[in-house]
Design an enzyme around this catalytic site. Structure first.
Site, PDB file in Angstrom:
ATOM      1  N   LYS A 188       0.845  -1.198   0.000  1.00  0.00           N
ATOM      2  CA  LYS A 188       0.000   0.000   0.000  1.00  0.00           C
ATOM      3  C   LYS A 188       0.877   1.245   0.000  1.00  0.00           C
ATOM      4  CE  LYS A 188      -2.843   3.122   2.474  1.00  0.00           C
ATOM      5  NZ  LYS A 188      -1.920   4.193   2.070  1.00  0.00           N
ATOM      6  N   GLY A 224       7.025   5.290   8.317  1.00  0.00           N
ATOM      7  CA  GLY A 224       6.216   6.493   8.469  1.00  0.00           C
ATOM      8  C   GLY A 224       6.422   7.117   9.828  1.00  0.00           C
ATOM      9  N   SER A 225       5.418   7.836  10.279  1.00  0.00           N
ATOM     10  CA  SER A 225       5.538   8.593  11.522  1.00  0.00           C
ATOM     11  C   SER A 225       5.554   7.680  12.736  1.00  0.00           C
ATOM     12  CB  SER A 225       4.378   9.578  11.641  1.00  0.00           C
ATOM     13  OG  SER A 225       3.165   8.897  11.907  1.00  0.00           O
ATOM     14  N   THR A 226       6.187   8.160  13.795  1.00  0.00           N
ATOM     15  CA  THR A 226       6.241   7.390  15.031  1.00  0.00           C
ATOM     16  C   THR A 226       4.857   7.210  15.632  1.00  0.00           C
ATOM     17  OG1 THR A 226       8.510   8.049  15.509  1.00  0.00           O
ATOM     18  CG2 THR A 226       7.180   7.381  17.380  1.00  0.00           C
ATOM     19  N   GLY A 270       3.216   4.505  13.766  1.00  0.00           N
ATOM     20  CA  GLY A 270       3.956   3.286  14.064  1.00  0.00           C
ATOM     21  C   GLY A 270       3.593   2.699  15.420  1.00  0.00           C
ATOM     22  N   CYS A 290      13.484  10.689   6.896  1.00  0.00           N
ATOM     23  CA  CYS A 290      13.427  10.296   8.305  1.00  0.00           C
ATOM     24  C   CYS A 290      14.772  10.441   8.983  1.00  0.00           C
ATOM     25  CB  CYS A 290      12.901   8.868   8.434  1.00  0.00           C
ATOM     26  SG  CYS A 290      13.805   7.683   7.425  1.00  0.00           S
ATOM     27  N   GLU A 292       9.944  16.064  15.282  1.00  0.00           N
ATOM     28  CA  GLU A 292      10.301  15.873  13.874  1.00  0.00           C
ATOM     29  C   GLU A 292       9.453  16.791  13.011  1.00  0.00           C
ATOM     30  OE1 GLU A 292      11.232  12.180  10.900  1.00  0.00           O
ATOM     31  OE2 GLU A 292       9.342  12.096  12.009  1.00  0.00           O
TER      32      GLU A 292
END
Length: 493
Positions: free
Chosen positions: A189, A241-243, A246, A297, A396
């Site tokens: 995806k 991807g983003s924390t 995640g 990242c 971030e």
């Protein structure tokens, strides 16, 4: 949109329907839903894309399961390697088209997609094509008499792979190459902001002749990704991807006892010692943060410079930042393209606004307008006079924003560098070998770059510690993440 800015092959692709790829067939979403993708350089609509829902997820997982126990699973290791190598060849032969699509969809300068994204994606598949015939178990000399004990390395199974928008084609290669080498099947995806190269990749999978269901590509948004994560037929989830997302995926995977690899956010420190080659350190630090408009990242977003050379380094960084050519992705003269979306533009603008309000000094860049006129452009931005508690220092940003602070000793630099929840990458610039390797051991990061920033190779593992993720991608470690060891015991008498 006007497609005259891209070549004939990319133009032809853009005029085709953009469908899901399930079980070797291109199909519309079961619901008939679509969504649009936007050119970040202009803000204009590019194409309508099929929006996969729960029914499409179920169909793709079913197809992947059938291929795992059927035609893909029955292939010899050598044949599997040949098909993976074929994907590398197809990426090479369609390189210009893929570079244009990636630049158009993600806003990445065309010079970068040509020189990095496409060749590196092909290199990933070429590297992993050599692994299938080298996956070996072990014979174990156990203490039980008259017993043969050995291990088999078997594919984990059906893998859901969710890729980010900042390196869509390259992250596809990172994930799919390793999974296929291990013998797994895939439901991929892409991010909803950048689906085009993943859809073109689906056509290359079809052209390469991989058995139906081996690789399935579903386009959609967070709803699609959540359905894929939740599906009981998925054995492993791989996410970049983003924390924050995640953590959600990790919690769900833990509850379902699914295998997981997470490559998440970063706020990476970059340290310049007083004996460093300053020209090299300045050039490397500049690229470390402003490469891909800061949308990486492992961007070198926190700079720590010894106080004796701080002013010289800041001047060396602010001059090229002020003169950088910011422009459309498809212009070969562009050095810094737009950020990927209006949402990302607002996010980065908010951080710049917050930094100014908190008392940091803006040494280059400016506060972007509240509403972008056309493309989503933000100039390279450099802050000094920052404190560790400021949001621009702790969170971030994922944009072209650098915060810089002086330090007075190596211990001070280590303390500042490690004062973060993240641990993806770190850099050190010095001509002292002992200091370089001492710092490499003391910094909390999955990768440490000495007198460079972010070189890469398919054979070198990549990933983070702390809130920057779980597991590794690329290299032998990346392959092992898709394999389950099975221990076999046999009584011989």
């Amino acid at each position: 949109m006007d497609t005259s800015s891209v070549g004939v092959a990319a133009r032809n692709f853009l005029t085709r329907p953009h469908l899901l790829y399930i079980d070797g067939t291109f199909v519309a979403a079961a619901s008939g839903r679509t969504f649009g993708t936007v050119d970040p350089s202009t803000g204009e609509h590019i194409s309508a894309i099929a929006h996969a829902g729960a029914d499409d997820v179920a169909a793709a997982v079913t197809a992947a399961r059938a291929a795992l126990g059927g035609p893909w699973g029955r292939l010899s290791a050598a044949d599997r390697g040949r098909l993976i190598a074929r994907l590398a060849d197809l990426i090479d032969s369609n390189g210009e088209e893929l570079a244009e699509l990636e630049a158009l969809d993600a806003g990445k300068p065309i010079t970068m997609t040509r020189a990095l994204d496409v060749p590196a994606a092909a290199a990933q598949f070429r590297y992993f094509s050599g692994w299938p015939t080298r996956i070996e178990g072990e014979t174990i000399p156990v203490a039980v008499p008259n017993t043969l004990c050995y291990t088999r390395k078997e594919p984990i199974g059906v893998c859901a792979q969710i890729i980010p928008w900042n390196f869509s084609l390259l992250m596809t290669a990172w994930k799919v190459g390793a999974a296929l080498a291990a013998g797994c099947t895939v439901v991929l995806k892409p991010a909803e902001q950048t689906p085009l190269t993943a859809l073109r990749f689906a056509e290359l999978v079809d052209e390469a002749g991989l058995p139906a269901g081996t690789v399935n590509v579903l386009t959609g948004d967070a709803e699609t990704g959540a359905a894929l994560v939740d599906h009981p037929g998925v054995d492993k989830i791989v996410f970049t991807g983003s924390t924050s997302v995640g953590r959600e995926i990790g919690a769900k995977a833990g509850a379902q006892l699914k295998r997981v690899t997470l490559e998440l956010g970063g706020k990476s420190p970059n340290i310049i010692l007083p004996d460093a080659d300053l020209d090299a350190a300045i050039a490397g630090s500049y690229q470390g943060i402003f490469f891909n408009t800061g949308q990486a990242c492992n961007a070198a977003s926190r700079l720590f410079v010894h106080e004796s050379v701080f002013d010289e380094v800041i001047e060396g960084l602010s001059a090229p930042a002020k003169s950088a050519r910011v422009g459309p992705a498809l212009d070969p003269a562009t050095e810094c393209g737009p950020v990927v979306s209006a949402e990302q533009y607002r996010r980065v603008r908010g951080y710049i606004e917050d930094g100014v309000a908190a008392g940091a000094t803006l040494r280059s860049g400016d506060l972007p307008t509240s509403a972008p006129d056309g493309g989503f452009f933000i100039r390279p931005t450099l802050f000094t006079d920052v404190t560790p508690d400021m949001r621009i220092c702790r969170e971030e940003i994922f944009g072209p924003v650098l915060v810089a602070s002086p330090f007075d000793s190596i211990d001070d630099a280590v303390r500042l560098a490690n004062d973060t929840e993240y641990g993806l990458a770190a850099g050190v610039w010095t001509q002292n070998l002992a200091d370089a390797h001492t710092l490499a051991a003391r910094l909390d990061a999955g990768s440490v770059y000495l007198n460079t920033w972010a070189p890469g190779d398919p054979a070198a593992p990549f990933g983070g510690v702390k809130a920057s993720g779980v597991g590794r991608e690329m290299g032998r470690a990346g392959l092992d993440a898709y394999l389950e060891p099975k221990t076999v015991w046999a009584t011989l008498a």
